[in-house]
Design a protein around this motif. Structure first.
Motif, PDB file in Angstrom:
ATOM      1  N   MET A  54       0.836  -1.202   0.000  1.00 53.74           N
ATOM      2  CA  MET A  54       0.000   0.000   0.000  1.00 53.74           C
ATOM      3  C   MET A  54       0.869   1.251   0.000  1.00 53.74           C
ATOM      4  SD  MET A  54      -3.320  -0.802   2.383  1.00 53.74           S
ATOM      5  CE  MET A  54      -2.451  -1.197   3.886  1.00 53.74           C
ATOM      6  N   VAL A  55       1.906   1.245   0.824  1.00 60.95           N
ATOM      7  CA  VAL A  55       2.818   2.392   0.888  1.00 60.95           C
ATOM      8  C   VAL A  55       3.482   2.603  -0.469  1.00 60.95           C
ATOM      9  CG1 VAL A  55       4.980   3.221   1.900  1.00 60.95           C
ATOM     10  CG2 VAL A  55       3.206   2.231   3.369  1.00 60.95           C
ATOM     11  N   ASN A  56       3.963   1.525  -1.079  1.00 57.86           N
ATOM     12  CA  ASN A  56       4.604   1.631  -2.387  1.00 57.86           C
ATOM     13  C   ASN A  56       3.632   2.162  -3.435  1.00 57.86           C
ATOM     14  OD1 ASN A  56       6.821   1.074  -4.308  1.00 57.86           O
ATOM     15  ND2 ASN A  56       5.353  -0.400  -5.124  1.00 57.86           N
ATOM     16  N   ASP A  57       2.397   1.685  -3.415  1.00 57.27           N
ATOM     17  CA  ASP A  57       1.419   2.127  -4.399  1.00 57.27           C
ATOM     18  C   ASP A  57       1.113   3.617  -4.258  1.00 57.27           C
ATOM     19  OD1 ASP A  57       1.334  -0.445  -5.397  1.00 57.27           O
ATOM     20  OD2 ASP A  57      -0.545  -0.967  -4.405  1.00 57.27           O
ATOM     21  N   VAL A  58       1.049   4.103  -3.039  1.00 53.46           N
ATOM     22  CA  VAL A  58       0.812   5.539  -2.828  1.00 53.46           C
ATOM     23  C   VAL A  58       2.031   6.344  -3.267  1.00 53.46           C
ATOM     24  CG1 VAL A  58       0.440   7.341  -1.102  1.00 53.46           C
ATOM     25  CG2 VAL A  58      -0.879   5.220  -0.987  1.00 53.46           C
ATOM     26  N   LEU A  59       3.210   5.919  -2.844  1.00 50.61           N
ATOM     27  CA  LEU A  59       4.416   6.680  -3.176  1.00 50.61           C
ATOM     28  C   LEU A  59       4.731   6.683  -4.667  1.00 50.61           C
ATOM     29  CD1 LEU A  59       6.826   5.718  -0.261  1.00 50.61           C
ATOM     30  CD2 LEU A  59       5.596   7.867  -0.592  1.00 50.61           C
ATOM     31  N   SER A  60       4.374   5.622  -5.363  1.00 47.33           N
ATOM     32  CA  SER A  60       4.706   5.533  -6.785  1.00 47.33           C
ATOM     33  C   SER A  60       3.597   6.071  -7.693  1.00 47.33           C
ATOM     34  CB  SER A  60       5.038   4.090  -7.166  1.00 47.33           C
ATOM     35  OG  SER A  60       3.910   3.259  -6.991  1.00 47.33           O
ATOM     36  N   LEU A  61       2.488   6.555  -7.098  1.00 44.85           N
ATOM     37  CA  LEU A  61       1.397   7.096  -7.904  1.00 44.85           C
ATOM     38  C   LEU A  61       1.859   8.352  -8.645  1.00 44.85           C
ATOM     39  CD1 LEU A  61      -1.636   6.886  -8.636  1.00 44.85           C
ATOM     40  CD2 LEU A  61      -2.081   8.411  -6.715  1.00 44.85           C
ATOM     41  N   LYS A  62       1.642   8.349  -9.943  1.00 43.73           N
ATOM     42  CA  LYS A  62       2.019   9.483 -10.787  1.00 43.73           C
ATOM     43  C   LYS A  62       0.751  10.232 -11.200  1.00 43.73           C
ATOM     44  CE  LYS A  62       6.396   8.269 -11.251  1.00 43.73           C
ATOM     45  NZ  LYS A  62       6.913   8.152  -9.929  1.00 43.73           N
ATOM     46  N   PRO A  63       0.884  11.531 -11.467  1.00 38.24           N
ATOM     47  CA  PRO A  63      -0.294  12.306 -11.881  1.00 38.24           C
ATOM     48  C   PRO A  63      -1.013  11.710 -13.093  1.00 38.24           C
ATOM     49  CG  PRO A  63       1.495  13.788 -11.358  1.00 38.24           C
ATOM     50  CD  PRO A  63       2.064  12.387 -11.314  1.00 38.24           C
ATOM     51  N   ASN A  64      -0.263  11.141 -14.023  1.00 35.90           N
ATOM     52  CA  ASN A  64      -0.888  10.557 -15.212  1.00 35.90           C
ATOM     53  C   ASN A  64      -1.814   9.398 -14.838  1.00 35.90           C
ATOM     54  OD1 ASN A  64      -1.304  10.251 -18.010  1.00 35.90           O
ATOM     55  ND2 ASN A  64       0.178   8.569 -18.048  1.00 35.90           N
ATOM     56  N   LYS A  65      -1.383   8.535 -13.944  1.00 31.01           N
ATOM     57  CA  LYS A  65      -2.212   7.416 -13.508  1.00 31.01           C
ATOM     58  C   LYS A  65      -3.442   7.934 -12.762  1.00 31.01           C
ATOM     59  CE  LYS A  65      -2.178   3.065 -11.039  1.00 31.01           C
ATOM     60  NZ  LYS A  65      -1.411   2.089 -10.274  1.00 31.01           N
ATOM     61  N   TYR A  66      -3.261   8.955 -11.955  1.00 29.35           N
ATOM     62  CA  TYR A  66      -4.390   9.538 -11.224  1.00 29.35           C
ATOM     63  C   TYR A  66      -5.405  10.153 -12.188  1.00 29.35           C
ATOM     64  CZ  TYR A  66      -7.128  12.535  -8.217  1.00 29.35           C
ATOM     65  OH  TYR A  66      -8.170  13.151  -7.594  1.00 29.35           O
ATOM     66  N   MET A  67      -4.932  10.863 -13.198  1.00 25.35           N
ATOM     67  CA  MET A  67      -5.841  11.474 -14.164  1.00 25.35           C
ATOM     68  C   MET A  67      -6.577  10.407 -14.977  1.00 25.35           C
ATOM     69  SD  MET A  67      -5.675  14.546 -13.377  1.00 25.35           S
ATOM     70  CE  MET A  67      -6.622  15.345 -14.636  1.00 25.35           C
ATOM     71  N   ASN A  68      -5.914   9.305 -15.306  1.00 23.07           N
ATOM     72  CA  ASN A  68      -6.587   8.196 -15.984  1.00 23.07           C
ATOM     73  C   ASN A  68      -7.685   7.615 -15.106  1.00 23.07           C
ATOM     74  OD1 ASN A  68      -5.013   8.409 -18.279  1.00 23.07           O
ATOM     75  ND2 ASN A  68      -3.569   6.832 -17.635  1.00 23.07           N
ATOM     76  N   TYR A  69      -7.400   7.476 -13.823  1.00 27.54           N
ATOM     77  CA  TYR A  69      -8.397   6.993 -12.863  1.00 27.54           C
ATOM     78  C   TYR A  69      -9.611   7.926 -12.846  1.00 27.54           C
ATOM     79  CZ  TYR A  69     -10.648   6.699  -8.309  1.00 27.54           C
ATOM     80  OH  TYR A  69     -11.578   6.645  -7.301  1.00 27.54           O
ATOM     81  N   LEU A  70      -9.369   9.236 -12.781  1.00 28.14           N
ATOM     82  CA  LEU A  70     -10.480  10.199 -12.767  1.00 28.14           C
ATOM     83  C   LEU A  70     -11.318  10.115 -14.036  1.00 28.14           C
ATOM     84  CD1 LEU A  70      -9.003  13.496 -11.278  1.00 28.14           C
ATOM     85  CD2 LEU A  70     -10.512  11.838 -10.184  1.00 28.14           C
ATOM     86  N   MET A  71     -10.646   9.952 -15.169  1.00 20.01           N
ATOM     87  CA  MET A  71     -11.354   9.853 -16.439  1.00 20.01           C
ATOM     88  C   MET A  71     -12.247   8.616 -16.467  1.00 20.01           C
ATOM     89  SD  MET A  71     -11.341  11.996 -18.762  1.00 20.01           S
ATOM     90  CE  MET A  71     -10.695  12.555 -20.262  1.00 20.01           C
ATOM     91  N   LEU A  72     -11.736   7.482 -15.999  1.00 20.06           N
ATOM     92  CA  LEU A  72     -12.542   6.258 -15.942  1.00 20.06           C
ATOM     93  C   LEU A  72     -13.741   6.423 -15.009  1.00 20.06           C
ATOM     94  CD1 LEU A  72      -9.797   3.487 -15.885  1.00 20.06           C
ATOM     95  CD2 LEU A  72     -11.427   3.963 -17.713  1.00 20.06           C
ATOM     96  N   GLN A  73     -13.520   7.076 -13.870  1.00 19.54           N
ATOM     97  CA  GLN A  73     -14.621   7.311 -12.924  1.00 19.54           C
ATOM     98  C   GLN A  73     -15.687   8.211 -13.554  1.00 19.54           C
ATOM     99  OE1 GLN A  73     -14.980   5.603 -10.044  1.00 19.54           O
ATOM    100  NE2 GLN A  73     -13.165   4.601 -10.873  1.00 19.54           N
ATOM    101  N   MET A  74     -15.245   9.191 -14.305  1.00 20.37           N
ATOM    102  CA  MET A  74     -16.184  10.092 -14.956  1.00 20.37           C
ATOM    103  C   MET A  74     -17.036   9.326 -15.959  1.00 20.37           C
ATOM    104  SD  MET A  74     -15.448  13.584 -17.067  1.00 20.37           S
ATOM    105  CE  MET A  74     -14.803  12.725 -18.496  1.00 20.37           C
ATOM    106  N   TYR A  75     -16.413   8.452 -16.744  1.00 19.42           N
ATOM    107  CA  TYR A  75     -17.171   7.660 -17.727  1.00 19.42           C
ATOM    108  C   TYR A  75     -18.110   6.677 -17.043  1.00 19.42           C
ATOM    109  CZ  TYR A  75     -14.299   9.427 -21.551  1.00 19.42           C
ATOM    110  OH  TYR A  75     -13.696  10.227 -22.457  1.00 19.42           O
ATOM    111  N   LYS A  76     -17.675   6.087 -15.933  1.00 22.13           N
ATOM    112  CA  LYS A  76     -18.528   5.141 -15.213  1.00 22.13           C
ATOM    113  C   LYS A  76     -19.755   5.832 -14.625  1.00 22.13           C
ATOM    114  CE  LYS A  76     -15.033   1.817 -13.773  1.00 22.13           C
ATOM    115  NZ  LYS A  76     -14.286   1.266 -12.616  1.00 22.13           N
ATOM    116  N   ASN A  77     -19.587   7.063 -14.176  1.00 23.84           N
ATOM    117  CA  ASN A  77     -20.665   7.789 -13.508  1.00 23.84           C
ATOM    118  C   ASN A  77     -21.590   8.534 -14.468  1.00 23.84           C
ATOM    119  OD1 ASN A  77     -19.757   6.908 -11.032  1.00 23.84           O
ATOM    120  ND2 ASN A  77     -18.446   8.696 -10.728  1.00 23.84           N
ATOM    121  N   SER A  78     -21.217   8.594 -15.736  1.00 25.28           N
ATOM    122  CA  SER A  78     -22.074   9.347 -16.661  1.00 25.28           C
ATOM    123  C   SER A  78     -23.060   8.456 -17.377  1.00 25.28           C
ATOM    124  CB  SER A  78     -21.234  10.079 -17.698  1.00 25.28           C
ATOM    125  OG  SER A  78     -20.521   9.177 -18.502  1.00 25.28           O
TER     126      SER A  78
END
Length: 78
Positions: A54-78
């Protein structure tokens, strides 16, 4: 995975998620919260992984991966 488990796991690494949110703010992503970071990271977990993962996953999170996650959430919720 239920919400209670996710909340308990979040409490273990909340400070780390807050630190990552602050890092993203320095990079210009001002609206990211520790909870947002946690939701992005934990969406891949079906059961509780070891703490070091869990610590590694948080520390290695990059903005690009986070933005991809947000985009997927937006498509799922629309």
């Amino acid at each position: 995975m239920d919400q209670t488990s996710k909340q308990q796991w979040f409490e273990e690494i909340a400070a780390l998620c807050q630190s990552k949110a602050e890092e993203f703010a320095l990079l210009g992503y001002d609206n990211v919260t520790a909870e947002d970071i946690w939701e992005c990271v934990c969406q891949a977990y079906k059961e509780k992984p070891p703490l070091h993962q869990m610590v590694n996953d948080v520390l290695s999170l990059k903005p690009n991966k986070y933005m991809n996650y947000l985009m997927l959430q937006m498509y799922k919720n629309s």
